[in-house]
Design a protein around this motif. Structure first.
Motif, mmCIF file in Angstrom:
data_model
loop_
_atom_site.group_PDB
_atom_site.id
_atom_site.type_symbol
_atom_site.label_atom_id
_atom_site.label_comp_id
_atom_site.label_asym_id
_atom_site.label_seq_id
_atom_site.Cartn_x
_atom_site.Cartn_y
_atom_site.Cartn_z
ATOM 1 N N ASN A 261 -108.196 133.077 -43.241
ATOM 2 C CA ASN A 261 -107.063 133.679 -42.379
ATOM 3 C C ASN A 261 -107.187 134.987 -42.066
ATOM 4 O O ASN A 261 -108.401 135.647 -42.712
ATOM 5 C CB ASN A 261 -105.694 133.758 -43.394
ATOM 6 C CG ASN A 261 -105.145 132.407 -43.937
ATOM 7 O OD1 ASN A 261 -105.450 131.381 -43.225
ATOM 8 N ND2 ASN A 261 -105.093 132.111 -44.980
ATOM 9 N N SER A 354 -104.139 128.699 -36.166
ATOM 10 C CA SER A 354 -102.734 128.867 -35.631
ATOM 11 C C SER A 354 -102.643 130.291 -35.580
ATOM 12 O O SER A 354 -102.906 131.414 -36.269
ATOM 13 C CB SER A 354 -101.758 128.343 -36.806
ATOM 14 O OG SER A 354 -100.476 128.860 -36.573
ATOM 15 N N GLN A 408 -93.744 132.977 -43.255
ATOM 16 C CA GLN A 408 -94.189 132.201 -42.033
ATOM 17 C C GLN A 408 -95.711 131.739 -42.494
ATOM 18 O O GLN A 408 -96.102 130.738 -42.444
ATOM 19 C CB GLN A 408 -94.422 132.842 -40.729
ATOM 20 C CG GLN A 408 -93.234 133.217 -39.850
ATOM 21 C CD GLN A 408 -92.548 131.835 -39.554
ATOM 22 O OE1 GLN A 408 -91.431 131.507 -39.784
ATOM 23 N NE2 GLN A 408 -93.150 131.283 -38.677
ATOM 24 N N ALA A 409 -96.640 132.817 -43.232
ATOM 25 C CA ALA A 409 -97.820 132.525 -43.446
ATOM 26 C C ALA A 409 -97.538 131.583 -44.763
ATOM 27 O O ALA A 409 -98.654 130.594 -44.918
ATOM 28 C CB ALA A 409 -98.514 133.573 -44.184
ATOM 29 N N GLU A 412 -97.941 127.787 -43.236
ATOM 30 C CA GLU A 412 -99.055 127.451 -42.435
ATOM 31 C C GLU A 412 -99.958 126.253 -43.123
ATOM 32 O O GLU A 412 -100.094 126.493 -44.436
ATOM 33 C CB GLU A 412 -100.026 128.662 -42.137
ATOM 34 C CG GLU A 412 -99.412 129.686 -41.120
ATOM 35 C CD GLU A 412 -99.152 129.081 -39.646
ATOM 36 O OE1 GLU A 412 -99.417 128.079 -39.460
ATOM 37 O OE2 GLU A 412 -98.692 130.015 -38.819
ATOM 38 N N PHE A 416 -104.963 130.843 -40.191
ATOM 39 C CA PHE A 416 -104.189 131.578 -39.077
ATOM 40 C C PHE A 416 -104.759 132.746 -38.701
ATOM 41 O O PHE A 416 -105.533 133.439 -39.527
ATOM 42 C CB PHE A 416 -102.550 131.592 -39.560
ATOM 43 C CG PHE A 416 -102.633 132.218 -40.877
ATOM 44 C CD1 PHE A 416 -102.664 133.761 -40.931
ATOM 45 C CD2 PHE A 416 -102.398 131.604 -41.994
ATOM 46 C CE1 PHE A 416 -102.439 134.498 -42.169
ATOM 47 C CE2 PHE A 416 -102.177 132.343 -43.288
ATOM 48 C CZ PHE A 416 -102.098 133.854 -43.502
ATOM 49 N N TYR A 418 -102.860 136.208 -37.217
ATOM 50 C CA TYR A 418 -101.717 136.930 -37.247
ATOM 51 C C TYR A 418 -101.996 138.472 -36.666
ATOM 52 O O TYR A 418 -102.859 139.047 -37.307
ATOM 53 C CB TYR A 418 -100.841 137.017 -38.454
ATOM 54 C CG TYR A 418 -100.326 135.719 -38.706
ATOM 55 C CD1 TYR A 418 -100.310 134.515 -38.132
ATOM 56 C CD2 TYR A 418 -99.474 135.822 -40.076
ATOM 57 C CE1 TYR A 418 -99.723 133.343 -38.669
ATOM 58 C CE2 TYR A 418 -98.728 134.674 -40.464
ATOM 59 C CZ TYR A 418 -98.948 133.340 -39.693
ATOM 60 O OH TYR A 418 -98.231 132.249 -40.025
#
Length: 650
Positions: A261, A354, A408-409, A412, A416, A418
């Motif tokens: 991430n 993502s 939100q994390a 996942e 991701f 972000y």
């Protein structure tokens, strides 16, 4: 009488525009301290063409309405309220520009369309941070409205010679004022640089005209006249300095493969110069950003970066696309926005990440622009749950924004990427009960107190993220840009930079030197095992900072080590040098070191090359296109009387 009314109205508005423009000398005297009184006067008078153009643009519609009232409504009384309305409009635009200049160090231009979309937040901020000027505008408006109720009365027969002919002549004068010459329609604000001195150009340009011209250009999807066109073509010797970039660009593209991430924090308006981890000489006690300073020692850090602009969209473009913005401008709301870019969000989305951008305010232009660059999702204050902390004028305070990001994390299922642009430092107010550590008596004290609160929220966010066991994550902590009056040109662009990995995969170390915001994307790509050879920046994981540049007030600057060089676009031979470590405000020029000319040539060639490719829609060909061939094509275009295209070549 009607003719006298029309021409007197235009003349008074032009004079008012000139006087309003001159207020910037009282508002921000430090910005023009390098100019003598004679140079300041010369700039104000020389720029009267822009004052006349601004007056013409606002007067023409009201002159037409006045004529219609005479012809259709049979009005014979010419109230000076017909003049008062455009005068108030000019005054309001000038005041708005002064507020913007206070934060950005430049006039409002192409940004005007996006600023109008955020009118509510801007107006609320103006009332709180600039209450005295706003109240002054209101008082002056009401007082002058009462005075302007009087007027003259048209006597006798109102034939075409007394009404239509003066109107046509007045509109003709206005049209000539707006054109400025026989070759432009309308006159471009960039012509201010024709005066030859970038500081004088900033003073000569009428802000209201820059706004109106920006609205006209953005409504047609036009890019501004490329400012780099004022830069003379570099020599072959200077172009040869780009060879290392060309060799790097010849390498193949490599997709990212390391399933980790990444959180890129583009902190709103965080200036490095007030942070003790970058500027130990910062006079504030206690430290303004103690949480960042503590984290700073745990990751890879440089002496900071130089932002690619002074607005969020400019910071996003520089960081995500690893490329220069148009000089002193941006990509959105111009024809450049429709051109193809292959930036970090697109590459990571294609590789299975993502991707999302988070803002505590409206998604607005920045969220849309990030999605155009390949980001899959954009979240703003309308997508967030009810706030737990009282909002500021723009939206959610940072604790609520960060809580939403962590939530939100946790959802996942894939790695991701972000991007976070926080909101607390977009304003200068704190939630009830929060201490004003540095006071709130003036704007500077309030900003430092708010930054201190935002730093606490940042520290809480990192700790909450790690405690959530979301998985190995690389935090890239930097800023989108700075705001307000900073120490010299370098200070206006100097932002923090830190790489911190939750799994310890980035060893803690300090790499001396100031890098560029364009270095962010290639650094992330290398960490993830990828490589995009068209990125103009360098990975800071494998190389120390290679230097960085900035564009301001018609000049280019370049920092390398402790040396800063500056030169006007139109006169690269006029080189001025500073030692930023000893003189951050850049008030005392130093003898230029031996390498100054080589640094100037590198900055000159790199800027000309990147800008040429940008305006030809070929940013993906960075390094692959021979700059010498671009130089030949550019010379041929100029000889033929052409101008820089803003459409993809071929």
């Amino acid at each position: 009488m009607f003719a006298r009314f029309l021409f007197a109205g235009l003349a008074l508005l032009a004079l008012l525009a000139l006087l309003l423009k001159s207020l910037i000398l009282l508002w921000s005297p430090a910005s023009f301290a390098a100019l003598s009184s004679a140079q300041q006067l010369e700039a104000i008078v020389w720029g009267f063409r822009f004052d006349l153009a601004a007056a013409s643009l606002v007067w023409a519609p009201f002159a037409l309405l006045c004529w219609l009232s005479v012809r259709l409504l049979r009005q014979r009384r010419l109230s000076w309220l017909w003049w008062w309305a455009p005068a108030l409009l000019l005054t309001a635009m000038q005041l708005g520009d002064l507020m913007y200049f206070d934060n950005s160090g430049r006039h409002v231009g192409y940004e005007i369309r996006e600023l109008t979309r955020e009118f509510a937040g801007l107006f609320d901020t103006a009332l709180k941070q600039y209450s005295l000027p706003m109240l002054g505008l209101l008082a002056v408006g009401l007082a002058t409205a009462l005075l302007c109720r009087r007027g003259a009365v048209l006597q006798g027969r109102l034939g075409p010679l007394r009404i239509e002919l003066p109107l046509l002549l007045a509109l003709l004068v206005a049209a000539v004022g707006i054109r400025g010459s026989l070759t432009e329609l309308p006159m471009k604000p960039d012509r201010a640089y024709d005066i030859g001195n970038p500081q004088q150009a900033l003073l000569s340009l009428n802000p209201a005209y820059a706004m109106l011209s920006g609205l006209l250009a953005s409504s047609k999807g036009q890019a501004s006249n490329p400012l780099y066109r004022q830069l003379p073509a570099p020599s072959n010797k200077a172009l040869a300095l780009l060879e290392p970039q060309r060799l790097r660009a010849a390498e193949p593209y490599q997709a990212p493969t390391r399933q980790v991430n990444v959180v890129l924090m583009l902190l709103e308006s965080w200036p490095a110069e007030v942070m003790h981890s970058y500027n130990p000489a910062a006079p504030t006690k206690p430290a303004v950003t103690p949480n960042f300073d503590a984290l700073h020692a745990k990751g890879l850090r440089t002496d900071g970066l130089l932002a690619g602009g002074r607005r969020t969209v400019e910071g996003f473009f520089g960081a995500l696309c690893s490329y220069q913005n148009p000089l002193e401008a941006g990509v959105p709301n111009t024809a450049l926005q429709s051109l193809p870019y292959h930036c970090l969000p697109e590459l990571l989305s294609q590789a299975g990440w993502s991707t999302a951008v988070f803002q505590g305010m409206h998604k607005g232009e920045t969220g849309s622009f990030a999605q155009q660059l390949g980001t899959q999702h954009s979240y703003g204050k309308l997508e967030m749950p009810p706030a737990q902390v009282e909002k500021n004028s723009w939206g959610y305070q940072d604790p609520d924004l960060y809580r939403f990001v962590v939530a939100q994390a946790k959802r996942e299922t894939a790695p991701f990427f972000y991007m976070i642009n926080n909101t607390t430092t977009h304003d200068d107010q704190l939630p009830p009960g929060e201490p004003w550590v540095f006071g709130k008596e003036d704007a500077k004290a309030r900003q430092l107190s708010v930054l201190h609160y935002a730093d606490k929220a940042l520290g809480d966010f990192i700790r909450a993220f790690e405690q959530a066991n979301i998985g190995p994550t690389l935090f890239v902590i930097t800023a989108d840009h700075t705001a307000g009056e900073r120490s010299g040109h370098l200070g206006r662009y100097w932002i923090p930079f830190l790489l911190y990995a939750t799994d310890g995969s980035v060893p803690a170390r300090h790499v001396p030197g100031i890098g560029a915001q364009q270095d962010i994307a290639p650094t992330i790509m290398e960490y993830l095992g990828g490589r995009a050879p068209w990125f103009a920046g360098h990975s800071l994981l494998s190389q120390p900072p290679q230097g960085a540049g900035y564009a301001t007030s018609g000049s280019l600057g370049w920092v390398s080590g402790k040396t800063v060089i500056e030169y006007p676009l139109q006169h690269p031979d006029q080189l001025t040098c500073y030692d930023w470590q000893q003189d951050l405000a850049m008030t005392t020029p130093q003898p230029c070191p031996a390498q100054a000319s080589a640094l100037r040539d590198l900055s000159w060639a790199s800027t000309w090359y990147q800008q040429s490719l940008l305006f030809q829609g070929q940013t993906r060909e960075f390094g692959r296109v021979d700059p010498a061939s671009l130089l030949r094509n550019d010379s041929a275009t100029q000889t033929a009387g052409g101008s820089a295209t803003t459409q993809p070549a071929g």
